[in-house]
Design an enzyme around this catalytic site. Structure first.
Site: not given
Length: 348
Positions: A176, A102, A248, A77, A314
């Protein structure tokens, strides 16, 4: 082996490539550089596809949550899609509430890549090429990108990223893949065992933008320095888990940025014995526990994907780095070459 996968509405043909080496089988699409499937054996030698994906190009186009995709120009982000570089303000595409995620609504994951297979010694693989025009999704500079997928003779999946620009810009490329080492249609991955070599992580606000200084994982649900199951602390009463509906978050890897890939994480499925080890040159690792899989998507195996049915690891630079001077820089300038490598090693 190259085959036809589907056709876009504008008539563009999408192809798939099937690779096999060292006991690992990989299928890759020219759409988004997507890893459609990755098959590895369990302790009994039985193969399963351990990555989430779709069976048709229509499903990918209709609304894939980045299944298996190459991510760019900027993975993760950017707050409000804004940043200032060399005194010039830039507004990039906003596609995640008020933030950019992304690379924007039409990032690298929704673009067609040029793909070229290769064989080198005991390795096989694919070169993926794409040139992103100056101003694409608001990003400055013409970015020329080459990504190499290699299946080694040992069955490792290696990803090498390279990029150059003709104007100062920011770059953060990643992959991803959604992992479930028991198989993509086998249910929850919360029983997987995970270890991450990170003593700190970057806390976020309600929009999942880092608030600033990294925090210690000690004494929190984010501590994976010693192996534990993914689901062990996911229901703990912690504000950060509430923001993300799980995990996350970016982990600040203890090793920092390195010239060569170093081991940073191990994921294991006890039921099958399948184990994946990740080594990277990157300073960060985004651990996403599959919180937003909501039972509305049907995958390659014909089953519905529900919350927690897979997870993402990731490798990356940190979220919102263009607006966080204390984070490792993501700036790329003319004359420089962006380079990043991540290696996934499998055994059972």
């Amino acid at each position: 082996m190259k085959s036809h996968f589907g056709t876009l509405a504008d008539g563009t043909e999408i192809h798939s490539w099937a690779l096999e080496n060292g006991g690992t089988r990989l299928k890759v699409l020219s759409w988004g550089g997507v890893v459609q499937s990755l098959e590895i054996p369990d302790r009994e030698g039985r193969y399963a596809n351990v990555s989430l994906g779709f069976g048709t190009i229509e499903d990918y186009v209709a609304g894939s949550p980045y299944f298996g995709a190459l991510i760019g120009r900027y993975g993760n982000r950017i707050a409000e899609g804004r940043f200032t570089l060399d005194g010039t303000s830039h507004q990039v595409d906003v596609n995640d509430g008020v933030n950019s995620l992304h690379g924007g609504a039409e990032g690298f994951d929704k673009r067609v890549w040029d793909v070229e297979p290769f064989t080198e010694g005991s390795d096989v693989g694919l070169y993926l090429y794409r040139t992103s025009a100056d101003g694409e999704m608001g990003h400055p500079g013409t970015l020329t990108t080459k990504v190499t997928y290699t299946l080694t003779g040992q069955g490792d999946w290696r990803v090498d990223y390279e990029a150059t620009t003709d104007r100062a810009t920011v770059v953060n490329l990643t992959s991803h893949v959604y992992w479930n080492l028991a198989g993509e249609n086998s249910g929850t991955a919360h029983d997987h065992e995970l270890e991450i070599a990170a003593s700190r992580y970057t806390p976020v606000d309600s929009g999942l933008i880092p608030t600033g200084e990294p925090a210690e994982v000690a004494g929190t649900p984010f501590d994976f320095r010693r192996t534990k199951t993914v689901g062990q602390d996911l229901r703990a009463a912690h504000q950060q888990l509430l923001y993300a509906k799980g995990i996350d978050h970016n982990y600040v890897l203890d090793k920092g940025s390195t010239d060569e890939p170093e081991h940073v994480a191990t994921l294991r499925d006890p039921s099958s014995g399948r184990t994946m080890k990740i080594a990277t040159t990157e300073p960060g690792l985004q651990f996403y526990s599959g919180n937003f899989l909501d039972g509305t998507l049907v995958g390659t195996g014909g089953g519905i994907y529900r919350q927690g049915d897979a997870l993402c690891l990731e490798t990356q630079h940190f979220p919102d780095s263009p607006n966080q001077p204390s984070f490792p820089s993501t700036v790329l300038r003319p004359g420089q070459t962006y380079r990043s490598t991540t290696v996934h090693s499998f055994h059972a």
